[in-house]
Design a protein around this motif. Structure first.
Motif, PDB file in Angstrom:
ATOM      1  N   GLN A   1       0.831  -1.215   0.000  1.00  0.00           N
ATOM      2  CA  GLN A   1       0.000   0.000   0.000  1.00  0.00           C
ATOM      3  C   GLN A   1       0.858   1.253   0.000  1.00  0.00           C
ATOM      4  O   GLN A   1       0.651   2.168  -0.775  1.00  0.00           O
ATOM      5  N   ARG A   2       1.812   1.293   0.920  1.00  0.00           N
ATOM      6  CA  ARG A   2       2.615   2.503   1.052  1.00  0.00           C
ATOM      7  C   ARG A   2       3.567   2.698  -0.120  1.00  0.00           C
ATOM      8  O   ARG A   2       3.777   3.804  -0.600  1.00  0.00           O
TER       9      ARG A   2
ATOM     10  N   ASP B   1      10.004  -6.114  -4.887  1.00  0.00           N
ATOM     11  CA  ASP B   1       9.002  -6.643  -3.947  1.00  0.00           C
ATOM     12  C   ASP B   1       9.079  -8.167  -4.011  1.00  0.00           C
ATOM     13  O   ASP B   1       9.675  -8.738  -4.924  1.00  0.00           O
TER      14      ASP B   1
ATOM     15  N   ARG C   1       2.946  -7.252  -7.868  1.00  0.00           N
ATOM     16  CA  ARG C   1       3.095  -5.877  -7.351  1.00  0.00           C
ATOM     17  C   ARG C   1       4.184  -5.140  -8.142  1.00  0.00           C
ATOM     18  O   ARG C   1       4.060  -3.950  -8.438  1.00  0.00           O
TER      19      ARG C   1
ATOM     20  N   TRP D   1       7.642  -3.749   8.711  1.00  0.00           N
ATOM     21  CA  TRP D   1       8.540  -3.212   9.739  1.00  0.00           C
ATOM     22  C   TRP D   1       9.764  -4.102   9.966  1.00  0.00           C
ATOM     23  O   TRP D   1      10.868  -3.607  10.184  1.00  0.00           O
TER      24      TRP D   1
ATOM     25  N   HIS E   1      12.968  -3.342   7.777  1.00  0.00           N
ATOM     26  CA  HIS E   1      13.567  -2.003   7.612  1.00  0.00           C
ATOM     27  C   HIS E   1      15.053  -1.985   7.967  1.00  0.00           C
ATOM     28  O   HIS E   1      15.870  -1.435   7.234  1.00  0.00           O
TER      29      HIS E   1
ATOM     30  N   GLU F   1      10.839   3.882   5.694  1.00  0.00           N
ATOM     31  CA  GLU F   1       9.482   4.236   6.092  1.00  0.00           C
ATOM     32  C   GLU F   1       9.345   4.158   7.619  1.00  0.00           C
ATOM     33  O   GLU F   1      10.211   3.618   8.311  1.00  0.00           O
ATOM     34  N   VAL F   2       8.226   4.647   8.104  1.00  0.00           N
ATOM     35  CA  VAL F   2       8.009   4.710   9.541  1.00  0.00           C
ATOM     36  C   VAL F   2       7.619   3.346  10.105  1.00  0.00           C
ATOM     37  O   VAL F   2       7.281   2.423   9.366  1.00  0.00           O
TER      38      VAL F   2
ATOM     39  N   ASN G   1       6.481  11.360   7.404  1.00  0.00           N
ATOM     40  CA  ASN G   1       5.792  12.382   6.611  1.00  0.00           C
ATOM     41  C   ASN G   1       5.010  13.376   7.468  1.00  0.00           C
ATOM     42  O   ASN G   1       4.799  14.516   7.070  1.00  0.00           O
TER      43      ASN G   1
ATOM     44  N   HIS H   1      -0.608  -8.640   4.786  1.00  0.00           N
ATOM     45  CA  HIS H   1      -0.160  -7.443   5.495  1.00  0.00           C
ATOM     46  C   HIS H   1       0.414  -7.837   6.859  1.00  0.00           C
ATOM     47  O   HIS H   1      -0.181  -8.625   7.593  1.00  0.00           O
ATOM     48  N   TYR H   2       1.563  -7.246   7.175  1.00  0.00           N
ATOM     49  CA  TYR H   2       2.337  -7.661   8.363  1.00  0.00           C
ATOM     50  C   TYR H   2       1.622  -7.368   9.680  1.00  0.00           C
ATOM     51  O   TYR H   2       1.940  -7.948  10.715  1.00  0.00           O
TER      52      TYR H   2
ATOM     53  N   TYR I   1       3.293   2.017  16.787  1.00  0.00           N
ATOM     54  CA  TYR I   1       3.357   2.988  15.675  1.00  0.00           C
ATOM     55  C   TYR I   1       3.487   4.403  16.244  1.00  0.00           C
ATOM     56  O   TYR I   1       2.606   5.246  16.045  1.00  0.00           O
TER      57      TYR I   1
ATOM     58  N   HIS J   1      -1.822  11.736   0.994  1.00  0.00           N
ATOM     59  CA  HIS J   1      -1.827  12.244   2.363  1.00  0.00           C
ATOM     60  C   HIS J   1      -1.875  13.764   2.438  1.00  0.00           C
ATOM     61  O   HIS J   1      -1.145  14.389   3.224  1.00  0.00           O
TER      62      HIS J   1
HETATM   63  N1  LIG Z   1       4.095   7.242   6.210  1.00  0.00           N
HETATM   64  C1  LIG Z   1       2.857   6.811   6.035  1.00  0.00           C
HETATM   65  O1  LIG Z   1       1.919   7.584   5.960  1.00  0.00           O
HETATM   66  C2  LIG Z   1       2.637   5.338   5.938  1.00  0.00           C
HETATM   67  C3  LIG Z   1       1.372   4.819   5.603  1.00  0.00           C
HETATM   68  C4  LIG Z   1       1.230   3.439   5.511  1.00  0.00           C
HETATM   69  C5  LIG Z   1       2.315   2.623   5.756  1.00  0.00           C
HETATM   70  N2  LIG Z   1       3.522   3.153   6.081  1.00  0.00           N
HETATM   71  C6  LIG Z   1       4.703   2.326   6.320  1.00  0.00           C
HETATM   72  O2  LIG Z   1       5.083   1.730   5.094  1.00  0.00           O
HETATM   73  C7  LIG Z   1       5.628   0.432   5.309  1.00  0.00           C
HETATM   74  C8  LIG Z   1       4.844  -0.589   4.503  1.00  0.00           C
HETATM   75  O3  LIG Z   1       3.502  -0.621   4.911  1.00  0.00           O
HETATM   76  P1  LIG Z   1       2.347  -1.151   3.948  1.00  0.00           P
HETATM   77  O4  LIG Z   1       1.075  -0.845   4.604  1.00  0.00           O
HETATM   78  O5  LIG Z   1       2.619  -0.708   2.564  1.00  0.00           O
HETATM   79  O6  LIG Z   1       2.609  -2.733   4.018  1.00  0.00           O
HETATM   80  P2  LIG Z   1       2.285  -3.815   2.908  1.00  0.00           P
HETATM   81  O7  LIG Z   1       2.299  -5.141   3.569  1.00  0.00           O
HETATM   82  O8  LIG Z   1       1.097  -3.427   2.118  1.00  0.00           O
HETATM   83  O9  LIG Z   1       3.561  -3.704   1.959  1.00  0.00           O
HETATM   84  C9  LIG Z   1       4.835  -4.127   2.340  1.00  0.00           C
HETATM   85  C10 LIG Z   1       5.505  -4.674   1.102  1.00  0.00           C
HETATM   86  O10 LIG Z   1       6.872  -4.969   1.420  1.00  0.00           O
HETATM   87  C11 LIG Z   1       7.201  -6.131   0.699  1.00  0.00           C
HETATM   88  N3  LIG Z   1       8.361  -6.775   1.317  1.00  0.00           N
HETATM   89  C12 LIG Z   1       8.446  -7.335   2.542  1.00  0.00           C
HETATM   90  N4  LIG Z   1       9.681  -7.866   2.728  1.00  0.00           N
HETATM   91  C13 LIG Z   1      10.383  -7.609   1.589  1.00  0.00           C
HETATM   92  C14 LIG Z   1      11.693  -7.910   1.162  1.00  0.00           C
HETATM   93  N5  LIG Z   1      12.542  -8.589   1.942  1.00  0.00           N
HETATM   94  N6  LIG Z   1      12.068  -7.502  -0.054  1.00  0.00           N
HETATM   95  C15 LIG Z   1      11.217  -6.828  -0.882  1.00  0.00           C
HETATM   96  N7  LIG Z   1       9.949  -6.509  -0.517  1.00  0.00           N
HETATM   97  C16 LIG Z   1       9.544  -6.911   0.696  1.00  0.00           C
HETATM   98  C17 LIG Z   1       5.951  -6.997   0.767  1.00  0.00           C
HETATM   99  O11 LIG Z   1       5.939  -7.987  -0.234  1.00  0.00           O
HETATM  100  C18 LIG Z   1       4.850  -5.974   0.618  1.00  0.00           C
HETATM  101  O12 LIG Z   1       4.427  -5.834  -0.722  1.00  0.00           O
HETATM  102  C19 LIG Z   1       5.558   0.235   6.820  1.00  0.00           C
HETATM  103  O13 LIG Z   1       6.774   0.605   7.378  1.00  0.00           O
HETATM  104  C20 LIG Z   1       4.476   1.187   7.273  1.00  0.00           C
HETATM  105  O14 LIG Z   1       4.619   1.573   8.607  1.00  0.00           O
HETATM  106  C21 LIG Z   1       3.684   4.487   6.165  1.00  0.00           C
END
Ligand SMILES: NC(=O)c1ccc[n+]([C@@H]2O[C@H](COP(=O)([O-])OP(=O)(O)OC[C@H]3O[C@@H](n4cnc5c(N)ncnc54)[C@H](O)[C@@H]3O)[C@@H](O)[C@H]2O)c1
Length: 412
Positions: A13-14, A36, A41, A80, A83, A100-101, A129, A174-175, A188, A334
């Protein structure tokens, strides 16, 4: 200006939201590599890049290939748990990295980040952000201009009904689903803590000294799942460790206190609710109000309600970036803060300027997750916050994330 070649690891998503914003900053950056674990994706992201007119980017499921691709910067938007590993690999390879956060469950991870940064000197940025959002910058600017006096207390929250996202993890991978099963903590903290830490000069003359955390019982997810035919059979037996509402109090060396609230498994409004209380005034994000002691308010309980919604009267305190932003940039994600943040990040990379949210900020903010988990697991005992600067915070001078205006207002 030469365009930066940027890699994006994590296309959930992010990652997809960041991709939009990176493409909106196409004068600064080219989307050069996408990574990914899920091929579909990657494919969807590649199509988006091509549609925008940029060349087809490199594609891989192995983040080390991105690390070794000779890029100018890598952005990490994975779950998370990845990271720190990706970030360490990038820093060791000398590639500027932004993550990312999210918090960490392990204090040692924070020390690893700090040690690796100090050994390699590779630029690092924490992509919080909300530090770039207009409300948070407005209150920071009010504080810097002395409008709120000396600050005693700040509060903020991450209140977001995420029941669909957590339960939905069984299909989307989703984790959060696994996180909420295994951990009970302030998972968070940084959306609200980041801007507050900047306001209070954490790691720059001030630091977190200790925290106490407490969680309510966990019942929101279970009740939600039982009502959802889609999930009841598959998740009805799951026990969740994460309490519905987690509150955390943090003490700062200079005497301020901070209250954080995590509330993600009950029905409720989205709210970050940043509140800043000083000797001359008060800011409240939820009611969009600035209350100044120098202004006349009616006596009584409700007199201050006259200030509800008045924050637009203080627009001249906003940084330039928020006065020239276009609707298209606001719509990119956002409400504009993603665009503003990435623009600044790319500028820092291109001009080799210090990162506005650095490794010491990341370590202090992310560690709150691990510290709160320890506090809760031990009956809400106070837990010492490590000083990740190893004493340097006493003399470090850091800057605000953007240049804030010095406002000359008639005395109010
Ligand atoms: N700043 C913001 O406003 C905001 C909003 C939402 C999420 N986030 C952050 O963004 C990050 C992702 O969240 P999300 O909701 O998109 O999660 P998500 O599960 O939708 O996406 C995470 C992606 O990472 C990929 N991934 C995991 N391990 C990997 C690896 N070893 N190599 C390559 N890809 C890998 C997964 O396949 C998945 O597609 C988190 O840290 C979350 O806290 C930030």
């Amino acid at each position: 200006m030469k365009k930066l070649k940027v890699g994006l690891i994590g296309l959930g998503q992010r990652g997809r939201g960041l991709l939009n914003n990176i493409l909106h900053n196409s004068d600064q950056a080219e989307m050069a590599a996408l990574c990914d674990l899920f091929p579909e994706r990657i494919q969807a992201a590649v199509e988006k890049v091509e549609k925008s007119g940029q060349p087809t980017p490199m594609q891989t499921s192995d983040y080390m290939e991105v690390v070794n691709a000779g890029l100018d910067a890598i952005i990490v938007a994975t779950s998370w748990d990845m990271h720190v590993a990706v970030c360490l690999a990038a820093m060791k390879a000398g590639v500027t990295v932004a993550i990312e956060v999210g918090g960490t469950h392990n204090i040692q991870d924070c020390w690893k980040l700090v040690d690796c940064y100090e050994e390699t000197g590779t630029p690092f940025m924490f992509l919080e952000n909300c530090c770039y959002n207009d409300d948070e910058l407005l209150v920071t600017s009010l504080v810097r201009n002395g409008m709120l006096g000396n600050i005693s207390y700040c509060q903020g929250s991450y209140c977001h009904d995420l029941r669909y996202e957590i339960a939905g993890g069984i299909d989307t991978h989703h984790y959060r689903l696994e996180e909420y099963k295994k951990h009970n903590c302030e998972n968070y903290p940084t959306h609200e803590l980041g801007p507050i830490a900047k306001i209070l000069h954490i790691n720059s003359g001030n630091r977190f000294t200790k925290l106490v955390s407490m969680s309510s019982k966990a019942q929101g997810m279970h009740e939600y799942i039982l009502k959802q035919p889609k999930y009841a059979d598959r998740l009805g037996d799951v026990t969740f460790a994460q309490g519905d509402v987690t509150t955390t109090m943090i003490e700062c060396e200079n005497g301020e206190t901070i209250l954080l609230k995590l509330d993600t498994t009950l029905p409720r409004l989205y709210e970050r609710g940043v509140t800043v209380s000083g000797t001359k005034g008060f800011y409240c994000q939820t009611t969009r109000s600035v209350i100044l002691d120098s202004k006349e308010y009616d006596e009584g309980l409700h007199g201050y309600e006259k200030a509800f919604g008045n924050q637009d009267e203080y627009k001249e305190y906003l940084p330039e970036e928020w006065r020239v932003i276009t609707q298209e940039q606001i719509d990119a994600g956002h409400g504009g803060m993603d665009y503003v943040m990435l623009k600044e990040f790319f500028r820092c990379v291109a001009e080799k300027r210090p990162m506005p949210i650095d490794i010491y900020d990341a370590a202090a903010w992310m560690s709150v997750t691990a510290l709160s988990e320890t506090s809760i697991a031990n009956g809400s005992v106070p837990v010492e916050c490590p000083d990740f600067t190893r004493g340097k915070y006493k003399t470090r001078k850091t800057v605000d994330v953007l240049t804030l205006p010095v406002v000359q207002r008639e005395k109010e």
